[in-house]
Write an enzyme that holds these catalytic residues in place. Structure first.
Site, PDB file in Angstrom:
ATOM      1  N   LYS A 187      11.400  -8.432   7.888  1.00 34.74           N
ATOM      2  CA  LYS A 187      12.772  -7.965   8.199  1.00 34.74           C
ATOM      3  C   LYS A 187      12.808  -7.146   9.414  1.00 34.74           C
ATOM      4  O   LYS A 187      13.850  -7.273   9.978  1.00 34.74           O
ATOM      5  CB  LYS A 187      13.124  -6.944   6.951  1.00 34.74           C
ATOM      6  CG  LYS A 187      13.453  -7.561   5.485  1.00 34.74           C
ATOM      7  CD  LYS A 187      14.094  -6.788   4.614  1.00 34.74           C
ATOM      8  CE  LYS A 187      12.882  -5.246   4.188  1.00 34.74           C
ATOM      9  NZ  LYS A 187      13.743  -4.329   3.535  1.00 34.74           N
ATOM     10  N   ARG A 189      -5.398  -6.440   9.163  1.00 37.94           N
ATOM     11  CA  ARG A 189      -5.509  -5.639  10.543  1.00 37.94           C
ATOM     12  C   ARG A 189      -6.870  -4.826  10.812  1.00 37.94           C
ATOM     13  O   ARG A 189      -7.363  -4.146   9.807  1.00 37.94           O
ATOM     14  CB  ARG A 189      -4.323  -4.523  10.548  1.00 37.94           C
ATOM     15  CG  ARG A 189      -2.997  -5.123  10.806  1.00 37.94           C
ATOM     16  CD  ARG A 189      -1.804  -4.271  11.007  1.00 37.94           C
ATOM     17  NE  ARG A 189      -1.695  -3.522   9.682  1.00 37.94           N
ATOM     18  CZ  ARG A 189      -0.388  -2.953   9.655  1.00 37.94           C
ATOM     19  NH1 ARG A 189       0.461  -2.921  10.509  1.00 37.94           N
ATOM     20  NH2 ARG A 189      -0.195  -2.042   8.431  1.00 37.94           N
ATOM     21  N   ARG A 232       2.583  -1.437  -4.511  1.00 39.48           N
ATOM     22  CA  ARG A 232       3.960  -1.485  -3.752  1.00 39.48           C
ATOM     23  C   ARG A 232       4.696  -2.933  -4.202  1.00 39.48           C
ATOM     24  O   ARG A 232       5.889  -2.856  -4.331  1.00 39.48           O
ATOM     25  CB  ARG A 232       3.773  -1.475  -2.269  1.00 39.48           C
ATOM     26  CG  ARG A 232       3.440   0.153  -1.909  1.00 39.48           C
ATOM     27  CD  ARG A 232       3.079   0.166  -0.292  1.00 39.48           C
ATOM     28  NE  ARG A 232       4.311  -0.252   0.515  1.00 39.48           N
ATOM     29  CZ  ARG A 232       4.000  -0.634   1.798  1.00 39.48           C
ATOM     30  NH1 ARG A 232       2.869  -0.653   2.429  1.00 39.48           N
ATOM     31  NH2 ARG A 232       5.299  -0.572   2.581  1.00 39.48           N
ATOM     32  N   ARG A 267      -7.475   0.584   8.824  1.00 40.70           N
ATOM     33  CA  ARG A 267      -6.840   1.975   8.508  1.00 40.70           C
ATOM     34  C   ARG A 267      -6.937   1.864   6.907  1.00 40.70           C
ATOM     35  O   ARG A 267      -6.769   0.945   5.963  1.00 40.70           O
ATOM     36  CB  ARG A 267      -5.575   1.923   8.885  1.00 40.70           C
ATOM     37  CG  ARG A 267      -5.180   2.019  10.438  1.00 40.70           C
ATOM     38  CD  ARG A 267      -3.793   1.992  10.895  1.00 40.70           C
ATOM     39  NE  ARG A 267      -3.825   2.252  12.294  1.00 40.70           N
ATOM     40  CZ  ARG A 267      -2.841   1.860  12.868  1.00 40.70           C
ATOM     41  NH1 ARG A 267      -1.879   1.024  12.532  1.00 40.70           N
ATOM     42  NH2 ARG A 267      -2.817   2.160  14.217  1.00 40.70           N
ATOM     43  N   ARG A 271      18.831  -1.156  -4.820  1.00 45.25           N
ATOM     44  CA  ARG A 271      17.796  -1.523  -5.226  1.00 45.25           C
ATOM     45  C   ARG A 271      17.727  -1.751  -6.847  1.00 45.25           C
ATOM     46  O   ARG A 271      16.745  -2.034  -7.490  1.00 45.25           O
ATOM     47  CB  ARG A 271      16.642  -0.675  -5.053  1.00 45.25           C
ATOM     48  CG  ARG A 271      16.096  -0.398  -3.230  1.00 45.25           C
ATOM     49  CD  ARG A 271      14.772   0.514  -3.105  1.00 45.25           C
ATOM     50  NE  ARG A 271      14.677   0.194  -1.529  1.00 45.25           N
ATOM     51  CZ  ARG A 271      13.749   0.924  -1.033  1.00 45.25           C
ATOM     52  NH1 ARG A 271      12.740   1.869  -1.912  1.00 45.25           N
ATOM     53  NH2 ARG A 271      13.602   0.817   0.205  1.00 45.25           N
TER      54      ARG A 271
END
Length: 218
Positions: free
Chosen positions: A17, A132, A176, A165, A93
């Site tokens: 997005k 990552r 999520r 991270r 939402r």
């Protein structure tokens, strides 16, 4: 090209997005209304809606649908960039939010024209976000799949160890994504019934995804 863009952009974390919204703004000269940014902007500007939202957030509460729809209405009425239409991002939402948004847009004779959903399988999103790798000293970044280091888990230049991270972990992302699907599926069904929804395969290259979005908006 559509005369005036009036759309919602839906997609999970890592779906692209953030890449595609600027393309839409550039092509259609419309305003990009990302609800998180809008909320922070209203609070910073000290508007009445911003003050109400801040009071709720300071107490740990969730900002009401009325306030969020009010903020969108405020932008449509006062932001010159919205004269050519809008791209809503992060809202609605829930079905209740979608209904409240429809009512507000109907009052302004600005009904929604398109709902574009960027679709990526969860396992692909997990690899996009959790792959990552960072070299802490320099900030150089790599990706296990898309941009791997020459030697596993070592910086190409110094040979020092790379790290992941703490927030780029599978469990946090999966939680999520579960929440995202629970929220999004009823809203997608709502817009499918209205005939304004288009699903886009966002596993393609950004350029191909942009072509598909552009085709959907003709």
């Amino acid at each position: 090209m559509v005369e005036q863009l009036r759309m919602i952009l839906i997609g999970p974390p890592g779906s692209g997005k953030g890449t595609q919204a600027p393309n839409l703004v550039s092509k259609y000269h419309s305003c990009h209304l990302a609800t998180g940014d809008m909320l922070r902007g209203q609070i910073k500007a000290g508007t009445e809606l911003g003050k109400k939202a801040k009071a709720i957030m300071d107490q740990g509460g969730l900002v009401s649908d009325d306030i969020m729809v009010g903020m969108i209405a405020h932008e449509l009425d006062n932001n010159p960039e919205c004269e050519n239409g809008f791209i809503l991002d992060g809202f609605p939402r829930t079905i209740a939010q979608a209904e409240a948004l429809d009512k507000m847009l109907a009052e302004r004779k600005m009904p929604l024209k398109n709902v574009v959903e960027l679709q990526v399988p969860d396992e692909r999103l997990v690899s996009r976000i959790t792959g990552r790798l960072i070299h802490p000293a320099s900030g150089r970044s790599y990706h296990k799949e898309f941009n791997p280091p020459k030697e596993d888990m070592k910086d190409d230049i110094t040979g020092e160890p790379l790290v992941q991270r703490s927030d780029d972990n599978v469990e946090a992302l999966k939680k999520r994504l579960i929440a995202y699907h629970e929220q999004t599926e009823p809203v997608v069904a709502y817009y499918k019934n209205k005939g304004v929804w288009t699903g886009i395969d966002a596993t393609k290259t950004p350029a191909q995804v942009w072509e598909d979005i552009s085709a959907a908006l003709v």
